[in-house]
Design a protein around this motif. Structure first.
Motif, PDB file in Angstrom:
ATOM      1  N   TYR A 139       0.768  -1.245   0.036  1.00  0.00           N
ATOM      2  CA  TYR A 139      -0.146   0.069   0.137  1.00  0.00           C
ATOM      3  C   TYR A 139       1.002   1.329   0.045  1.00  0.00           C
ATOM      4  CZ  TYR A 139      -3.475   3.476   0.781  1.00  0.00           C
ATOM      5  OH  TYR A 139      -4.393   4.551   0.730  1.00  0.00           O
ATOM      6  N   GLY A 140       0.615   2.015  -0.711  1.00  0.00           N
ATOM      7  CA  GLY A 140       1.295   3.383  -0.652  1.00  0.00           C
ATOM      8  C   GLY A 140       0.545   4.541  -1.606  1.00  0.00           C
ATOM      9  N   ARG A 141       0.997   5.962  -1.086  1.00  0.00           N
ATOM     10  CA  ARG A 141       0.374   6.914  -1.771  1.00  0.00           C
ATOM     11  C   ARG A 141       1.526   8.020  -1.768  1.00  0.00           C
ATOM     12  NH1 ARG A 141      -3.362   4.504  -3.006  1.00  0.00           N
ATOM     13  NH2 ARG A 141      -5.499   4.650  -2.637  1.00  0.00           N
ATOM     14  N   ILE A 142       2.153   8.139  -3.164  1.00  0.00           N
ATOM     15  CA  ILE A 142       3.360   8.971  -3.305  1.00  0.00           C
ATOM     16  C   ILE A 142       2.761  10.312  -4.289  1.00  0.00           C
ATOM     17  CG2 ILE A 142       5.693   9.513  -4.129  1.00  0.00           C
ATOM     18  CD1 ILE A 142       6.152   6.423  -3.745  1.00  0.00           C
ATOM     19  N   ILE A 143       2.873  11.522  -3.444  1.00  0.00           N
ATOM     20  CA  ILE A 143       2.373  12.669  -4.281  1.00  0.00           C
ATOM     21  C   ILE A 143       3.643  13.642  -4.360  1.00  0.00           C
ATOM     22  CG2 ILE A 143       0.682  14.468  -4.384  1.00  0.00           C
ATOM     23  CD1 ILE A 143      -0.726  12.255  -2.505  1.00  0.00           C
ATOM     24  N   ASN A 144       3.822  14.221  -5.450  1.00  0.00           N
ATOM     25  CA  ASN A 144       4.891  14.865  -5.943  1.00  0.00           C
ATOM     26  C   ASN A 144       4.306  16.197  -6.231  1.00  0.00           C
ATOM     27  OD1 ASN A 144       6.884  12.966  -5.500  1.00  0.00           O
ATOM     28  ND2 ASN A 144       6.420  12.136  -7.616  1.00  0.00           N
ATOM     29  N   ALA A 175       5.369   5.436 -10.795  1.00  0.00           N
ATOM     30  CA  ALA A 175       4.131   4.809 -11.132  1.00  0.00           C
ATOM     31  C   ALA A 175       3.899   3.680 -11.814  1.00  0.00           C
ATOM     32  CB  ALA A 175       3.144   5.840 -11.598  1.00  0.00           C
ATOM     33  N   LEU A 176       4.600   3.308 -12.801  1.00  0.00           N
ATOM     34  CA  LEU A 176       4.652   2.149 -13.471  1.00  0.00           C
ATOM     35  C   LEU A 176       5.406   1.068 -12.702  1.00  0.00           C
ATOM     36  CD1 LEU A 176       5.445   3.254 -17.125  1.00  0.00           C
ATOM     37  CD2 LEU A 176       3.341   2.414 -16.020  1.00  0.00           C
ATOM     38  N   GLU A 177       6.522   1.604 -11.968  1.00  0.00           N
ATOM     39  CA  GLU A 177       7.384   0.543 -11.344  1.00  0.00           C
ATOM     40  C   GLU A 177       6.363   0.017  -9.912  1.00  0.00           C
ATOM     41  OE1 GLU A 177      11.242   1.870 -10.283  1.00  0.00           O
ATOM     42  OE2 GLU A 177      11.512   2.453 -12.318  1.00  0.00           O
ATOM     43  N   LEU A 178       5.495   0.877  -9.417  1.00  0.00           N
ATOM     44  CA  LEU A 178       5.001   0.457  -8.032  1.00  0.00           C
ATOM     45  C   LEU A 178       3.603   0.029  -8.149  1.00  0.00           C
ATOM     46  CD1 LEU A 178       6.928   3.251  -5.873  1.00  0.00           C
ATOM     47  CD2 LEU A 178       7.533   0.864  -6.065  1.00  0.00           C
ATOM     48  N   ALA A 179       2.923   0.188  -9.445  1.00  0.00           N
ATOM     49  CA  ALA A 179       1.440   0.005  -9.583  1.00  0.00           C
ATOM     50  C   ALA A 179       1.287  -1.499  -9.200  1.00  0.00           C
ATOM     51  CB  ALA A 179       1.231   0.018 -10.987  1.00  0.00           C
ATOM     52  N   ASN A 180       1.889  -2.549  -9.357  1.00  0.00           N
ATOM     53  CA  ASN A 180       1.308  -3.890  -9.159  1.00  0.00           C
ATOM     54  C   ASN A 180       1.639  -3.953  -7.556  1.00  0.00           C
ATOM     55  OD1 ASN A 180       4.136  -4.330  -8.757  1.00  0.00           O
ATOM     56  ND2 ASN A 180       4.239  -5.826  -9.903  1.00  0.00           N
ATOM     57  N   ARG A 181       2.044  -2.957  -6.854  1.00  0.00           N
ATOM     58  CA  ARG A 181       1.981  -3.338  -5.404  1.00  0.00           C
ATOM     59  C   ARG A 181       0.981  -2.269  -4.601  1.00  0.00           C
ATOM     60  NH1 ARG A 181       5.662  -6.981  -2.763  1.00  0.00           N
ATOM     61  NH2 ARG A 181       6.780  -7.874  -4.353  1.00  0.00           N
ATOM     62  N   ASN A 182      -0.065  -1.998  -5.612  1.00  0.00           N
ATOM     63  CA  ASN A 182      -1.089  -1.175  -4.768  1.00  0.00           C
ATOM     64  C   ASN A 182      -0.435   0.438  -4.404  1.00  0.00           C
ATOM     65  OD1 ASN A 182      -3.696  -0.557  -4.125  1.00  0.00           O
ATOM     66  ND2 ASN A 182      -3.564  -1.464  -2.149  1.00  0.00           N
ATOM     67  N   ILE A 183       0.581   0.751  -5.086  1.00  0.00           N
ATOM     68  CA  ILE A 183       1.105   2.122  -4.653  1.00  0.00           C
ATOM     69  C   ILE A 183       0.791   2.996  -5.939  1.00  0.00           C
ATOM     70  CG2 ILE A 183       3.296   3.391  -4.200  1.00  0.00           C
ATOM     71  CD1 ILE A 183       4.463   0.546  -3.098  1.00  0.00           C
ATOM     72  N   THR A 184       0.443   4.055  -5.555  1.00  0.00           N
ATOM     73  CA  THR A 184      -0.090   4.975  -6.638  1.00  0.00           C
ATOM     74  C   THR A 184       0.695   6.475  -6.441  1.00  0.00           C
ATOM     75  OG1 THR A 184      -1.629   6.507  -5.312  1.00  0.00           O
ATOM     76  CG2 THR A 184      -2.636   4.643  -6.733  1.00  0.00           C
ATOM     77  N   VAL A 185       1.236   6.799  -7.536  1.00  0.00           N
ATOM     78  CA  VAL A 185       2.332   7.926  -7.604  1.00  0.00           C
ATOM     79  C   VAL A 185       1.725   8.871  -8.523  1.00  0.00           C
ATOM     80  CG1 VAL A 185       4.627   8.352  -7.692  1.00  0.00           C
ATOM     81  CG2 VAL A 185       4.175   6.209  -7.349  1.00  0.00           C
ATOM     82  N   SER A 233      -6.249   9.601  -0.469  1.00  0.00           N
ATOM     83  CA  SER A 233      -7.339   8.988   0.066  1.00  0.00           C
ATOM     84  C   SER A 233      -7.449   7.616  -0.779  1.00  0.00           C
ATOM     85  CB  SER A 233      -8.568   9.674  -0.054  1.00  0.00           C
ATOM     86  OG  SER A 233      -9.105   9.773  -1.429  1.00  0.00           O
ATOM     87  N   ASP A 234      -8.067   6.753  -0.075  1.00  0.00           N
ATOM     88  CA  ASP A 234      -8.903   5.470  -0.776  1.00  0.00           C
ATOM     89  C   ASP A 234      -9.441   5.821  -2.000  1.00  0.00           C
ATOM     90  OD1 ASP A 234     -11.177   6.237   0.614  1.00  0.00           O
ATOM     91  OD2 ASP A 234     -10.947   4.124   1.295  1.00  0.00           O
ATOM     92  N   LYS A 235     -10.005   6.888  -1.984  1.00  0.00           N
ATOM     93  CA  LYS A 235     -11.086   7.416  -3.278  1.00  0.00           C
ATOM     94  C   LYS A 235     -10.331   7.266  -4.522  1.00  0.00           C
ATOM     95  CE  LYS A 235     -14.302   7.602  -0.233  1.00  0.00           C
ATOM     96  NZ  LYS A 235     -14.893   6.366   0.235  1.00  0.00           N
ATOM     97  N   ALA A 236      -8.921   7.383  -4.611  1.00  0.00           N
ATOM     98  CA  ALA A 236      -8.161   7.809  -5.815  1.00  0.00           C
ATOM     99  C   ALA A 236      -7.344   6.694  -6.019  1.00  0.00           C
ATOM    100  CB  ALA A 236      -7.401   9.033  -5.491  1.00  0.00           C
ATOM    101  N   SER A 237      -7.826   5.478  -5.853  1.00  0.00           N
ATOM    102  CA  SER A 237      -7.076   4.304  -5.987  1.00  0.00           C
ATOM    103  C   SER A 237      -6.797   3.693  -7.451  1.00  0.00           C
ATOM    104  CB  SER A 237      -7.651   2.885  -5.164  1.00  0.00           C
ATOM    105  OG  SER A 237      -8.495   2.608  -5.690  1.00  0.00           O
TER     106      SER A 237
END
Ligand code: NAI
Length: 252
Positions: A139-144, A175-185, A233-237
């Protein structure tokens, strides 16, 4: 404290760089107002303490970490301490940034290097330090926090514009590297926002900026913080690798 979007971030751990003032402070306050425990990173000990004290006095939970995001050892040490204390990082907001404006023909090596180091190397170091824990947690959310200057040219800001455009490329690839781990960037690209960074602009430049912005005014720090809260938020998964301009129509 600002008027923030309500999302459920209870028990989540957020890390915000450059949280001592302006947009970063508002993001930290917004995350805390929604229940996240916030690790506030910055280089000014006094102002950092003010941010953290303000959040804690308003019923939130924040901890200060002195950290220059351009320095590998400082980043790794801060993230290690955060993981030891909180056990995880759910949200990383790479907000710290500087300007050293000058026309390219007069731009010094130092002005170029300082801006690239803080605005581009910083998010890389922070992301590298945090993403392993996010990967393990799945799980993760990275926002730049990039800028409209990273999407279009702005005379006098070749260093800043390059750093922010670089951050957009970094965002898309990570974002492409981490997408399969439920991490959005994702990235947020503010236009002209009322902060200390823009307070130094001359009245003429400020007026031109307002004239160029279709809504006819500068944005407030909460405008950026609320976009970050949505993406956190979880609304932006299902949103990843994107850039959200918060600019009053400047780049339309
Ligand atoms: P600000 O200058 O008010 O705050 C910047 C923050 O970054 C401060 O807390 C500062 O201490 C911190 N910082 C600077 N160097 C650092 C370092 N080496 N390590 C850790 N922290 C460091 O700026 P503002 O306006 O709040 O900007 C925040 C972000 O938003 C920046 O990335 C900026 O480029 C971006 N932005 C701002 C716009 C505006 O109109 N204010 C427009 C577009 C983007």
């Amino acid at each position: 404290m600002g008027d923030f979007l309500q999302v459920n971030l209870k028990d989540q751990v957020a890390v915000v760089t450059g949280a001592t003032r302006g947009i970063g402070q508002s993001i930290a306050e917004g995350l805390a107002a929604n229940g996240a425990k916030v690790a506030c990173l910055g280089t000014n000990a006094e102002r950092l303490q003010q941010t953290v004290t303000g959040i804690n006095q308003n019923g939130g939970e924040a901890v200060a970490y002195l950290c220059n995001v351009a320095v590998t050892e400082e980043v790794n040490k801060a993230v290690k301490e955060i993981l030891e204390r909180f056990g995880k990082v759910d949200i990383l907001v790479n907000n710290a940034g500087i300007t050293r404006d000058m026309l390219v023909r007069r731009l010094s090596d130092e002005q170029w290097d300082d801006v690239i180091a803080i605005n581009l190397r910083g998010p890389f170091l922070m992301t590298r330090a945090c993403c392993e824990a996010m990967r393990k947690a799945k799980y993760g959310r990275i926002i730049n926090i990039t800028s409209v200057s990273g999407l279009q040219g702005n005379a006098g800001q070749s260093n800043y514009s390059a750093s922010k455009a670089g951050l957009v490329g970094f965002t898309r690839t990570v974002a492409l590297e981490l997408a399969n781990r439920n991490i959005t960037v994702n990235a947020v690209a503010p236009g002209f926002i009322d902060t200390d960074m823009t307070a130094v602009l001359s009245d003429i430049v400020k007026q031109v900026a307002k004239d160029q912005t279709p809504v006819g005014r500068f944005g407030q720090v909460e405008d950026v913080a609320n976009a970050v809260l949505f993406l956190a938020s979880d609304k932006a998964s299902f949103i990843t690798g994107q850039v959200l301009p918060v600019d009053g129509g400047l780049t339309v």
